[in-house]
Design an enzyme around this catalytic site. Structure first.
Site, short mmCIF file in Angstrom:
data_model
loop_
_atom_site.label_atom_id
_atom_site.label_comp_id
_atom_site.label_asym_id
_atom_site.label_seq_id
_atom_site.Cartn_x
_atom_site.Cartn_y
_atom_site.Cartn_z
N SER A 14 0.93 -1.12 -0.08
CA SER A 14 0.16 0.01 -0.06
C SER A 14 0.91 1.17 0.05
O SER A 14 2.27 0.93 0.16
CB SER A 14 -0.93 -0.14 1.16
OG SER A 14 -0.11 -0.19 2.52
N LEU A 20 -2.68 9.59 -6.05
CA LEU A 20 -1.86 10.76 -6.83
C LEU A 20 -1.86 10.29 -8.19
O LEU A 20 -1.82 11.09 -9.27
CB LEU A 20 -0.69 10.91 -6.44
CG LEU A 20 0.13 11.85 -6.71
CD1 LEU A 20 -0.46 13.35 -6.23
CD2 LEU A 20 1.69 11.92 -6.05
N GLU A 140 -10.48 4.35 -9.27
CA GLU A 140 -9.21 3.77 -8.26
C GLU A 140 -9.61 2.73 -7.44
O GLU A 140 -10.86 3.03 -6.45
CB GLU A 140 -8.54 4.88 -7.39
CG GLU A 140 -7.47 4.50 -6.47
CD GLU A 140 -7.13 5.56 -5.46
OE1 GLU A 140 -7.49 6.65 -5.70
OE2 GLU A 140 -6.36 5.06 -4.52
N LYS A 187 14.13 -4.48 -8.70
CA LYS A 187 13.84 -5.96 -8.73
C LYS A 187 12.58 -6.25 -9.39
O LYS A 187 11.45 -5.13 -8.98
CB LYS A 187 13.98 -6.67 -7.43
CG LYS A 187 15.29 -6.92 -6.84
CD LYS A 187 15.91 -7.94 -7.83
CE LYS A 187 17.36 -8.36 -7.26
NZ LYS A 187 17.74 -9.28 -8.55
N CYS A 378 -11.92 25.69 12.08
CA CYS A 378 -12.83 25.02 12.73
C CYS A 378 -12.98 24.96 14.05
O CYS A 378 -13.09 25.93 14.83
CB CYS A 378 -13.10 23.46 11.94
SG CYS A 378 -14.62 22.88 12.04
N MET A 381 -11.05 27.76 15.13
CA MET A 381 -11.86 29.12 15.20
C MET A 381 -12.58 29.03 16.89
O MET A 381 -12.48 30.09 17.35
CB MET A 381 -12.97 29.36 14.38
CG MET A 381 -14.18 30.33 14.57
SD MET A 381 -15.32 30.18 13.70
CE MET A 381 -16.38 31.53 14.16
N HIS A 512 -13.76 24.52 6.43
CA HIS A 512 -12.41 24.18 6.10
C HIS A 512 -12.06 24.47 4.83
O HIS A 512 -12.27 23.95 3.90
CB HIS A 512 -12.48 22.44 6.15
CG HIS A 512 -12.64 21.87 7.19
ND1 HIS A 512 -11.35 21.55 8.12
CD2 HIS A 512 -13.56 21.63 8.26
CE1 HIS A 512 -11.84 21.04 9.46
NE2 HIS A 512 -13.30 21.07 9.31
N GLU A 514 -9.17 24.78 3.25
CA GLU A 514 -7.92 23.74 2.98
C GLU A 514 -8.59 22.91 1.70
O GLU A 514 -7.94 22.61 0.91
CB GLU A 514 -7.22 23.07 3.94
CG GLU A 514 -7.93 21.98 4.77
CD GLU A 514 -8.74 22.60 5.80
OE1 GLU A 514 -9.25 23.64 5.62
OE2 GLU A 514 -8.98 21.70 6.83
N1 GLN Z 1 -15.22 19.33 17.37
C1 GLN Z 1 -15.57 20.53 16.73
C2 GLN Z 1 -16.79 20.36 16.49
O1 GLN Z 1 -17.48 19.10 16.02
C3 GLN Z 1 -14.67 20.89 15.31
C4 GLN Z 1 -14.70 20.07 14.43
C5 GLN Z 1 -13.60 20.35 13.45
O2 GLN Z 1 -12.67 20.96 13.65
N2 GLN Z 1 -13.58 19.74 12.25
O3 GLN Z 1 -17.78 21.19 16.10
#
Ligand code: GLN
Length: 540
Positions: A14, A20, A140, A187, A378, A381, A512, A514
């Site tokens: 794995s 990717l 995949e 190999k 998240c 914050m 999020h 990201e």
């Molecule tokens: N634990 C927090 C919530 O459930 C934040 C979750 C997270 O950071 N994705 O609200």
């Protein structure tokens, strides 16, 4: 043209990077003008990875439509720019729940329900549905050939080759060619065995993608071709790369996309790789180095922060900066202050549960008081707000109901909210799987705020995955000490963003960001954080 299906299986071991590899092939096919869809079929029995520990499975990637999926869907989105959907991710657990629900409804009309054909039919249905408009569907298969769990998927794709015909189905097998220093050779035997294992379930690989740390000599390619029953042009080296965004160009140089197109008789479209060349140029021509610390508790397995790490890289690329990451264990690091002494920026990432919270709160205090550019995501914050309540408003018991009963619920369980399906209701003690606030939700930005400047717009949509929410009852008091609520759900009930007014760059977001950052479209918050980090470095 009708969709062509490419199945990517993995052999030998794995972690060879099937996700990717699939994402890079998709990018190369796009460069030749084809439209693509990427899908993953995972062999475990969980319905989705949402309830799995980040230590075991890495990050849970969330799509716009709220699907909790394997992190490979993140690679797919970052390389192809195509947003994943519920129809792009399946697990054996979900397949079984569907089949069992049908059995209970009586849909099978007295039949004995079996792996073949009922489970395999459901798998085929998943693969074939919702593919309209895609020239290529890349699927995949999770796991490694030889695992018991993979067998039903392999059987399903074997059948599909017969159902659709050879000209619409291709099998790509990703394997490992280990270099043995004492023999001085790459190999081929593990690959030969893996190809045989695949053949024993009726699948002849059409192309071998071989992970290796050095080029494959022609002689070895011929040997593999002979023993594995493929042409030597279809033995493609997948060389290790120092940066994943170089991989598409490397694959192209090895003739990967050319061989795939040749297989399907689609050779005429040349590849336009300009955008990948630009991405590589932005990695090669940096004008500085910034140090960013990620303060979290899942730092033993960096896959838990996969998209976050990538988004920081994108932010760096956009500013022509090299990003040096340090991972600080918020639970075990004895001296958070020392660990943060030389950093230019901080990220307090998402997380669950009380373990490691004290370290994160300490990092937040340092970030706030020392004016280090910081992004709280998240949980990051929520803890930003708790820290402000404790240290600026002197509410000693400020807490989240996630950690138990509290008389100062700065962050509380969300029991009701609206989404496209209507009103959602939750209660303490309910099911944990698939019940968070998941997927994309709109958010309005306060005029004149830092985030409005970053996004260059006042209405955004971002992806969520959380159960708790900041309590607006504390908003006015927090505003009075400089923590501004600068983003809200359109109905004004859910706080989505906070930022410090007298800080060069401190933003906390309930979503999020990201998950939506891509090398070609770096997320504005990461571009902003990296720029602020660089400015901070220049000043200090
Ligand atoms: N634990 C927090 C919530 O459930 C934040 C979750 C997270 O950071 N994705 O609200």
């Amino acid at each position: 043209m009708p969709s062509r299906f490419i199945f990517i299986t993995g052999g030998v071991t794995s972690s060879l990077g099937k996700g990717l590899a699939s994402a890079c092939l998709a990018a190369l096919l796009q460069a030749r003008g084809f439209s693509v869809l990427l899908r993953k079929l995972d062999p475990y029995l969980n319905v989705d990875p949402g309830t799995m520990s980040p230590y075991q499975h890495g990050e849970v990637f969330v799509t716009d439509d709220g699907t909790e999926a394997d992190l490979d869907l993140g690679h797919y989105e970052r390389f192809s720019g195509v947003a994943g959907k519920a129809t792009d991710y399946i697990t054996t657990g979900k397949i079984y729940s569907t089949v069992l629900a049908k059995e209970r409804r009586g849909d099978y009309l007295g039949a004995t329900v079996q792996v073949i054909p009922h489970i395999t039919d459901e798998m085929k249905r998943f693969i074939l549905s919702n593919t309209e408009g895609a020239d290529f569907v890349l699927c995949e298969i999770g796991g490694t050939v030889g695992d018991i769990e993979c067998l039903p998927y392999l059987e399903a794709i074997r059948q599909l080759r017969n159902d659709l015909g050879r000209d619409r189905v291709m099998f790509i097998h990703l394997t490992l060619l280990p270099y043995i220093p004492t023999a001085g050779e790459l190999k081929t035997k593990p690959t030969q065995h893996s190809v045989k294992a695949l053949l024993s379930v009726g699948i002849q690989a059409d192309l071998l993608l071989c992970r290796c740390d050095r080029p494959i000599p022609m002689e070895e390619k011929r040997k593999l071709a002979l023993f594995c029953n493929v042409s030597s042009e279809n033995v493609i080296a997948a060389l290790d790369a120092d940066n994943i965004y170089r991989v598409p160009l490397q694959y192209h140089a090895e003739g990967f996309d050319e061989q795939v197109c040749r297989y399907f008789g689609l050779n005429d479209a040349p590849a336009d790789l300009e955008k990948w060349k630009k991405v590589c140029a932005s990695i090669d021509t940096v004008s500085g180095v910034v140090r960013i610390a990620i303060v979290g508790k899942y730092v033993q397995l960096l896959d838990a922060y996969k998209s976050l790490i990538q988004a920081l890289m994108h932010g760096g690329m956009a500013n022509r900066l090299k990003v040096e990451l340090s991972f600080i264990d918020s639970e075990k690091e004895p001296d958070i202050e020392a660990a943060l002494a030389n950093v230019d920026g901080i990220v307090i990432p998402g997380g669950f549960g009380e373990r490691g919270v004290a370290g994160k709160l300490q990092a937040i205090t340092i970030a706030r008081t020392k004016k280090i550019p910081t992004l709280g995501i998240c949980f990051g914050m929520q803890l930003t707000v708790i820290e402000a309540c404790r240290n600026l408003l002197h509410i000693e018991n400020a807490s989240s109901t996630e950690f138990g009963l509290t008389d100062e619920p700065i962050v509380g369980l969300m029991t009701e909210w609206m989404d496209e399906q209507g009103i959602q209701k939750r209660c303490a003690g309910g099911d944990l799987g698939g019940t968070m606030r998941l997927g994309a939700y709109p958010c309005n930005l306060k005029s004149g705020s830092l985030v409005e400047k970053m996004y260059a717009t006042s209405a955004i949509s971002e992806r969520h995955r959380h159960r708790y929410e900041v309590n607006t009852a504390y908003e006015d008091r927090l505003e009075s000490v400089g923590l501004s609520f600068s983003g809200f759900s359109p109905d004004g009930t859910l706080p989505e963003i906070v930022e410090y007014k007298d800080h060069p760059w401190y933003v906390g977001v309930q979503f999020h960001p990201e998950l939506k950052s891509r090398p070609f479209a770096p997320h504005p918050l990461f571009v902003g954080l990296l720029k602020a980090a660089f400015d901070h470095q220049q000043k200090s």
